[in-house]
Design an enzyme around this catalytic site. Structure first.
Site, short mmCIF file in Angstrom:
data_model
loop_
_atom_site.label_atom_id
_atom_site.label_comp_id
_atom_site.label_asym_id
_atom_site.label_seq_id
_atom_site.Cartn_x
_atom_site.Cartn_y
_atom_site.Cartn_z
N ASP A 54 0.70 -1.69 -0.39
CA ASP A 54 -0.41 -0.15 0.35
C ASP A 54 0.60 1.23 -0.28
OD1 ASP A 54 -2.51 1.43 -0.09
OD2 ASP A 54 -2.62 0.98 2.06
N GLY A 55 0.16 2.79 -0.92
CA GLY A 55 0.84 3.37 -0.73
C GLY A 55 1.37 4.00 -1.97
N ASN A 56 0.95 3.22 -2.69
CA ASN A 56 1.64 3.36 -4.02
C ASN A 56 0.98 4.82 -4.72
OD1 ASN A 56 2.92 0.83 -4.39
ND2 ASN A 56 1.58 -0.18 -5.94
N ARG B 98 0.13 7.51 -2.91
CA ARG B 98 0.91 8.70 -2.30
C ARG B 98 2.13 8.99 -2.51
NH1 ARG B 98 -1.21 6.16 3.40
NH2 ARG B 98 -1.78 4.23 1.91
N TRP B 99 2.69 8.29 -3.39
CA TRP B 99 3.78 7.94 -3.49
C TRP B 99 4.15 8.90 -4.68
CZ3 TRP B 99 7.45 6.94 -6.84
CH2 TRP B 99 9.18 6.99 -7.11
N ARG C 265 -0.68 8.50 -10.72
CA ARG C 265 -0.58 7.52 -9.44
C ARG C 265 0.12 6.14 -9.92
NH1 ARG C 265 -4.11 7.10 -5.38
NH2 ARG C 265 -4.44 5.12 -5.95
N HIS D 190 2.64 2.79 -8.72
CA HIS D 190 2.92 1.06 -9.78
C HIS D 190 3.83 1.32 -9.99
CE1 HIS D 190 -1.28 2.19 -7.80
NE2 HIS D 190 -1.98 2.50 -8.93
N SER E 165 -7.23 -5.82 -5.16
CA SER E 165 -8.26 -7.08 -4.26
C SER E 165 -9.70 -6.52 -5.45
CB SER E 165 -8.93 -5.46 -2.82
OG SER E 165 -9.45 -4.42 -3.27
N GLU F 234 -12.16 -5.05 -4.51
CA GLU F 234 -12.28 -3.07 -4.45
C GLU F 234 -11.99 -3.13 -4.90
OE1 GLU F 234 -12.07 -5.25 -1.28
OE2 GLU F 234 -13.96 -6.08 -0.37
N TRP G 41 -11.56 -2.71 -7.94
CA TRP G 41 -12.17 -2.81 -9.33
C TRP G 41 -12.85 -1.76 -9.18
CZ3 TRP G 41 -10.97 -5.32 -13.22
CH2 TRP G 41 -10.64 -6.82 -12.90
N LEU H 281 11.16 -21.37 -3.82
CA LEU H 281 10.02 -19.57 -2.94
C LEU H 281 8.75 -19.97 -4.26
CD1 LEU H 281 9.71 -17.54 -1.32
CD2 LEU H 281 9.81 -15.88 -3.67
C1 IPE Z 1 -1.36 -0.17 -3.59
O1 IPE Z 1 -1.18 1.73 -3.25
C2 IPE Z 1 -1.30 -0.43 -4.64
C3 IPE Z 1 -2.98 -1.09 -5.17
C4 IPE Z 1 -3.64 -0.98 -3.86
C5 IPE Z 1 -3.23 -1.70 -6.53
P1 IPE Z 1 -2.21 2.21 -3.36
O2 IPE Z 1 -3.01 2.05 -5.32
O3 IPE Z 1 -3.54 1.64 -2.82
O4 IPE Z 1 -1.67 3.91 -2.91
P2 IPE Z 1 -2.49 4.70 -2.23
O5 IPE Z 1 -2.82 3.81 -1.14
O6 IPE Z 1 -3.66 5.47 -2.93
O7 IPE Z 1 -1.67 5.60 -2.13
MG MG Z 2 -4.19 2.10 -1.01
#
Ligand code: IPE
Ligand code: MG
Length: 213
Positions: free
Chosen positions: A2-4, A6-7, A15, A19, A47, A49, A51, A113
């Site tokens: 999580d956090g792609n 925001r990064w 966004r 990713h 997830s 969700e 979608w 793995l």
């Molecule tokens: C996680 O990053 C990647 C996926 C859920 C596909 P987010 O896209 O949820 O990034 P934030 O939470 O908006 O920063």
């Molecule tokens: Mg997220």
């Protein structure tokens, strides 16, 4: 993972750029697992969700998954990685499903793995589909019908980006998992962050509801 988004936002970018960078973290963590002899790595990539995100982002993510899977194939073979994808795969495109089927078959001999990508997955969905199959079979043990049948429950679940919730991930399977929450955004989560999470995990006292001798 999580956090792609925001990064990317922190850098004034779209966004999807986050990713893309997140794929590098997947590579780093996978490598670390092979180096450390960790036999299973599960990644919650998309997830049920998810979608509901804007179509443009969903399409970009699906395109990125397809490309990344395809590109990683030689690395999987080199590192003895068995690749699997679990979730409600009926919702994925035919092209993606074909690529997944090909990779799962071609990497089936990987013995270092097992890397499991959870796509179009939700814990509630998994329990529901398992319950239907269990009932149809006239049985009473749910576990063999979960998509994770035969795969050990996760010892450690790491959630990045400062969120402290399970977000419909492995609800059944996480019954006794240890959790590590880190503020690090997924694209910044590389080998060092992974080692720190493992360090934290190793200090936990796992009792599984019992008392220590
Ligand atoms: C996680 O990053 C990647 C996926 C859920 C596909 P987010 O896209 O949820 O990034 P934030 O939470 O908006 O920063
Ligand atoms: Mg997220």
């Amino acid at each position: 993972m999580d956090g792609n988004g925001r990064w990317a936002k922190e850098r004034g970018k779209e966004r999807i750029y986050g990713h893309f960078e997140g794929v590098e973290s997947v590579r780093a963590v996978t490598e670390a697992c092979v180096e450390l002899g960790i036999p299973y790595l599960s990644l919650f990539a998309f997830s049920e969700e998810n979608w509901q995100r804007p179509q443009e982002e969903v399409e970009a993510l699906m395109g990125l998954m397809l490309k990344s899977m395809h590109n990683e194939y030689p690395t999987f073979l080199k590192n003895g990685v068995r690749f699997r994808v679990l979730g409600n795969l009926e919702r994925l495109s035919g092209t993606l499903r074909e690529e997944i089927a090909y990779l799962e078959k071609a990497t089936a001999g990987g013995d270092k793995l097992t890397m499991i990508l959870f796509m179009s997955y939700s814990g509630k969905w998994d329990i529901q589909q398992a319950a239907c199959k269990m009932a149809a079979a006239g049985e009473s043990d749910l576990e063999p019908f979960l998509v994770t049948a035969g795969i050990p429950d996760p010892d450690l679940i790491i959630r990045t980006s400062g969120e402290k919730r399970i977000s419909n991930y492995l609800l059944w399977q996480a019954a006794y998992s240890e959790f590590v929450f880190t503020d690090t955004l997924w694209p910044d989560f590389r080998k060092e962050s992974f080692r720190a999470a493992l360090e934290e995990y190793s200090s936990r006292d796992r009792r599984f509801g019992k008392v220590n001798k």
